[in-house]
Design an enzyme around this catalytic site. Structure first.
Site, PDB file in Angstrom:
ATOM      1  N   LYS A 136      59.131  23.149  54.824  1.00 16.96           N
ATOM      2  CA  LYS A 136      58.336  24.015  55.699  1.00 16.96           C
ATOM      3  C   LYS A 136      58.980  24.106  57.081  1.00 16.96           C
ATOM      4  O   LYS A 136      59.523  23.115  57.588  1.00 16.96           O
ATOM      5  CB  LYS A 136      56.924  23.455  55.835  1.00 16.96           C
ATOM      6  CG  LYS A 136      56.106  24.176  56.901  1.00 16.96           C
ATOM      7  CD  LYS A 136      54.784  23.489  57.182  1.00 16.96           C
ATOM      8  CE  LYS A 136      54.614  23.290  58.668  1.00 16.96           C
ATOM      9  NZ  LYS A 136      53.277  22.827  59.045  1.00 16.96           N
ATOM     10  N   GLU A 179      56.969  30.165  57.644  1.00 19.37           N
ATOM     11  CA  GLU A 179      55.673  30.194  58.346  1.00 19.37           C
ATOM     12  C   GLU A 179      55.785  30.821  59.742  1.00 19.37           C
ATOM     13  O   GLU A 179      56.084  30.128  60.716  1.00 19.37           O
ATOM     14  CB  GLU A 179      55.110  28.767  58.465  1.00 19.37           C
ATOM     15  CG  GLU A 179      53.745  28.732  59.158  1.00 19.37           C
ATOM     16  CD  GLU A 179      53.152  27.325  59.264  1.00 19.37           C
ATOM     17  OE1 GLU A 179      53.784  26.362  58.784  1.00 19.37           O
ATOM     18  OE2 GLU A 179      52.064  27.202  59.827  1.00 19.37           O
ATOM     19  N   LYS A 221      53.929  31.665  54.480  1.00 20.33           N
ATOM     20  CA  LYS A 221      52.725  30.983  54.987  1.00 20.33           C
ATOM     21  C   LYS A 221      52.298  31.675  56.278  1.00 20.33           C
ATOM     22  O   LYS A 221      52.754  31.320  57.374  1.00 20.33           O
ATOM     23  CB  LYS A 221      53.023  29.497  55.227  1.00 20.33           C
ATOM     24  CG  LYS A 221      51.861  28.728  55.844  1.00 20.33           C
ATOM     25  CD  LYS A 221      52.030  27.229  55.705  1.00 20.33           C
ATOM     26  CE  LYS A 221      50.951  26.483  56.456  1.00 20.33           C
ATOM     27  NZ  LYS A 221      50.901  25.056  56.136  1.00 20.33           N
ATOM     28  N   SER A 291      47.492  26.805  52.270  1.00 15.28           N
ATOM     29  CA  SER A 291      48.340  25.663  52.639  1.00 15.28           C
ATOM     30  C   SER A 291      47.699  25.106  53.902  1.00 15.28           C
ATOM     31  O   SER A 291      48.278  25.151  54.979  1.00 15.28           O
ATOM     32  CB  SER A 291      49.783  26.117  52.875  1.00 15.28           C
ATOM     33  OG  SER A 291      50.561  25.030  53.338  1.00 15.28           O
ATOM     34  N   GLY A 293      45.887  22.636  56.649  1.00 16.82           N
ATOM     35  CA  GLY A 293      45.913  21.300  57.230  1.00 16.82           C
ATOM     36  C   GLY A 293      44.493  20.930  57.624  1.00 16.82           C
ATOM     37  O   GLY A 293      43.746  20.298  56.866  1.00 16.82           O
ATOM     38  N   ARG A 294      44.098  21.404  58.820  1.00 15.65           N
ATOM     39  CA  ARG A 294      42.786  21.024  59.344  1.00 15.65           C
ATOM     40  C   ARG A 294      41.616  21.412  58.441  1.00 15.65           C
ATOM     41  O   ARG A 294      40.668  20.654  58.282  1.00 15.65           O
ATOM     42  CB  ARG A 294      42.597  21.629  60.743  1.00 15.65           C
ATOM     43  CG  ARG A 294      43.400  20.927  61.802  1.00 15.65           C
ATOM     44  CD  ARG A 294      43.560  21.762  63.041  1.00 15.65           C
ATOM     45  NE  ARG A 294      44.503  22.858  62.839  1.00 15.65           N
ATOM     46  CZ  ARG A 294      44.819  23.759  63.770  1.00 15.65           C
ATOM     47  NH1 ARG A 294      44.249  23.705  64.951  1.00 15.65           N
ATOM     48  NH2 ARG A 294      45.701  24.704  63.524  1.00 15.65           N
TER      49      ARG A 294
HETATM   50  P1  13P Z   1      46.405  24.262  59.799  1.00  7.22           P
HETATM   51  O1  13P Z   1      45.832  24.698  58.471  1.00  7.22           O
HETATM   52  O2  13P Z   1      45.649  23.140  60.432  1.00  7.22           O
HETATM   53  O3  13P Z   1      46.673  25.421  60.700  1.00  7.22           O
HETATM   54  O4  13P Z   1      47.813  23.605  59.489  1.00  7.22           O
HETATM   55  C1  13P Z   1      48.660  24.240  58.605  1.00  7.22           C
HETATM   56  C2  13P Z   1      50.035  23.996  59.016  1.00  7.22           C
HETATM   57  O5  13P Z   1      50.812  23.481  58.241  1.00  7.22           O
HETATM   58  C3  13P Z   1      50.477  24.418  60.331  1.00  7.22           C
HETATM   59  O6  13P Z   1      51.875  24.390  60.403  1.00  7.22           O
END
Ligand code: 13P
Length: 352
Positions: A136, A179, A221, A291, A293-294
């Site tokens: 990534k 991304e 992404k 994909s 994160g938070r």
């Molecule tokens: P978020 O879903 O928290 O935005 O994180 C995804 C991510 O990989 C950011 O680079």
């Protein structure tokens, strides 16, 4: 890895019903998230937290891959296997963040460019040895309408870096997640986000073509097209889904196997709802998945809170969130499920 091997990995990353867990927060970012909850950010605590998520029974039903940070890919699970071995034993693809973060873009006040190209060929070779199958790289585009940002310069520099990274990954045997993240922090309306996202994505695909990156062996992404957080008028979920889809249809070639959204600071419920609304309108030329994160982690992190005593409860919370997101992956989410006890097998069953 041959082109067909890369394409097979890319397809597996966005397989039906599945998406990606982004657990690749840099040392500084995870420390910020831990500190907000008074959790000490030691290497062992970070290992315990991340293995709590990855060790959640059954997540392989909805999680195809996990993006790791450099520290994590070198750590071990509780059973003594390396983290990539542990993930592979569950049928989950290990991925790795290879950018080294965004830095101020010289002579472009308020804008950023992502670094990490120097020595990347060698680092990719090492990550492949450690078991990584994909990578990534996150580019950051800032909207600041008062100051006329983003500039064309920032969009071009970031797209070029993404393409150079993408080519190095494919040469070295990793599927690149490309991304280009347009941040949602500003006071701009949704239409400005649409215009900027469209331009950023078109430029990315132009650069990818220039640098010979094979579309079948990559994953995009992107951010969703949303109102800036500080905008007085917030677009409805239906408008977000419609404008995000329109933007993708106008910029992403159908040869790309999948689009895996970042959550970008949307609440977990909204990130889930938006993805669901888009998938309800499918089928699309590409798989549309997550994909996050938070949006996948926040509640599990609050529940774990740095204590081994909370592992089982945190895994329960994470299972629920993963199941809801998995349902959105196939357009079978409903906000009323948020308060229910949807389990992973239930999420998978709804796709039949
Ligand atoms: P978020 O879903 O928290 O935005 O994180 C995804 C991510 O990989 C950011 O680079």
């Amino acid at each position: 890895m041959s082109s067909s091997d890369l394409a097979a990995v890319a397809k597996a990353m966005v397989a039906d019903g599945k998406g990606i867990l982004a657990a690749d927060e840099s040392g500084a970012t995870i420390t910020k998230r831990f500190s907000a909850l008074d959790i000490e950010s030691t290497e062992e605590n970070r290992r315990q937290y991340r293995t709590t998520l990855m060790g959640t029974p059954g997540i392989e039903e909805v999680i195809s891959g996990v993006i790791l940070y450099d520290e994590t890919i070198r750590q071990k699970a509780d059973d003594g296997t390396t983290i990539p071995e542990f993930l592979a034993s569950k049928g989950i693809l290990p991925g790795i963040k290879v950018d080294t973060g965004s830095k101020p873009l010289a002579l472009c006040d308020g804008e950023q460019v992502t670094e990490g190209l120097d020595g990347l060929r060698e680092r990719i070779a090492e990550y492949v040895d450690l078991g990584a199958k994909f990578a990534k790289w996150r580019a950051v585009i800032v909207i600041d309408t008062k100051n006329g940002l983003p500039s064309d310069t920032a969009i071009r520099c970031n797209a070029h870096a993404l393409a150079r990274y993408g080519a190095l990954c494919q040469e070295g045997g990793l599927v690149p997640i490309i991304e280009p993240e347009v941040l949602m922090d500003g006071d701009n309306d949704i239409d400005t986000c649409y215009e900027v996202t469209l331009e950023a994505q078109r430029r990315v695909f132009w650069e990818l073509a220039q640098l010979r990156v094979e579309l079948e062996g990559m994953i995009l992404k992107p951010n969703m097209v949303v109102s800036g957080k500080k905008c007085a008028t917030q677009a409805s979920a239906e408008e977000v889904a419609e404008k995000t889809l329109r933007c993708l249809y106008h910029s992403v070639p159908p040869a790309v196997p999948g689009i895996a959204f970042l959550s970008g600071g949307q609440g977990a419920d909204m990130a889930t709802l938006h993805l669901d609304l888009m998938n309800k309108q499918g089928p699309h030329p590409w798989q549309l998945t997550f994909s996050y994160g938070r949006a996948l982690q926040d509640e599990a992190l609050r529940t774990w809170h740095g204590s081994p005593d909370n592992v089982a409860e945190a895994q329960k919370v994470f299972t629920h969130r993963a199941a809801l997101t998995g349902a959105a992956r196939s357009g079978s989410y409903d906000p009323t499920l948020e308060s229910g006890d949807l389990a992973l097998t239930a999420a998978t069953a709804t796709q039949d």
